[in-house]
Write an enzyme that holds these catalytic residues in place. Sequence first.
Site, short mmCIF file in Angstrom:
data_model
loop_
_atom_site.label_atom_id
_atom_site.label_comp_id
_atom_site.label_asym_id
_atom_site.label_seq_id
_atom_site.Cartn_x
_atom_site.Cartn_y
_atom_site.Cartn_z
N GLN A 171 -7.89 15.41 1.72
CA GLN A 171 -6.60 14.94 2.26
C GLN A 171 -5.42 15.56 1.50
OE1 GLN A 171 -6.31 10.66 2.20
NE2 GLN A 171 -4.31 10.60 3.16
N HIS A 192 0.83 -1.21 0.00
CA HIS A 192 0.00 0.00 0.00
C HIS A 192 0.87 1.25 0.00
CE1 HIS A 192 -3.11 2.90 1.01
NE2 HIS A 192 -2.45 3.23 2.11
#
Length: 411
Positions: free
Chosen positions: A235, A130
Amino acid sequence: MLKPWLPIPVDSDFSIHNLPFGIFSDERPARAGLAVGNWVLDLAAAYALNMFPHHPEAGSAFRKPVLNELIGLGRGFSEYVRKIIRDALCDRDSVLRQFSDHLLVPQDKVQMHMPIKVGNYTDFYSSEEHAFSVGQLFRPENPLFPNWKHLPVAYHGRASSVVVSGTPVTRPCGQIGQKSGIPAFKPTHALDYELELAFVIGKDSTLGQPVPVAEAEDYIFGLLLFNDWSARDIQRWEYQPLGPFTSKNFASGVSPWVVTWEALQRFRVPAPDQQPAPLPYLADGAHQNFDLSLSVSIRPGSGEEFVVGQTNARNIYWTAAQQIAHHTVTGCNLQTGDLLATGTISGSDISQKGCLLEATRNGTEPLKMGGGEERRFLEDHDEVIMRGFGQRGRIRVGFGELRGKVLPALH
Ligand code: CA
């Protein structure tokens, strides 16, 4: 092989080897239960029938609307409870069988509640696949920051908005960066899920005293599925230099049943080799993860569910023990009921991604879902469904489902 008298479907997550703890209510108030097959075992009612004679303190813990008091009685206590119930489920002459109509409630007749009062929630970033593929999207020449292989990166999350499966999530609004340099205030257009596991802390550590890595696993009561809802466009604008804030503080979902540490031991596997070797305070001799299959699906408002990611927890780079050792190395204390989440769990293949940011390469390559549906990010009325389980031969131990539906923005 244990032979329960209660019919339990062979593909049930809640086999007799699992017996996870949760909080449920029916016509009576919320209280503690154990999941078995398609049933909830009412622990407070079992206590009233004197099924736990050696633990008078259990009655109070079982009647509470959260598991913190029960968890605080220690893993020895929860193992005692699970053993009593396991034995009773295999004994045709047991009180449990005699009073099964009173003690067992169908799961589809109960409401599940937030299982613990979460004091603190910390979200790690521990899957290398990830961290690497997200890094590659934004810094192709240098996907992992220089610190990543030396410490388990994390941020302190928001505990008040951790919600149980079934709780809808309203699409958040926030500041979104624009080419002009002046941000716009609007609903996120990049709402995402993150498929994670969370470790439930089972006992307090002492302020000022680091938890040694070799003792760290003693502090874990059990595990949950965890969905760290994220608004990627918010974000992107807000995260520098201190990390995510409003892009992640609006909701994080957990599955309702806490699967105990003991129930998961048969699924332990060696964690990936670490190069460079971590500093001595992070060197965990056992260095183990869990072989748990994980999946995430999207069900559009009017449509069929479609699996959008399938992965496994076995390859997480930083183990739970290392996360705890690092979290407390400064003397920061853990408290019963704290959650430590792994961070998004992904594999290397595009079908093994734990969030849409990766699966659609930041929305640039839509994910085809069948029925003509495709997604770059989540749409209103989408339901996100996460599942996870371990399997060894015919023995299955799972988490059940973690569901959450996206509601339209308020603005
Ligand atoms: Ca996360």
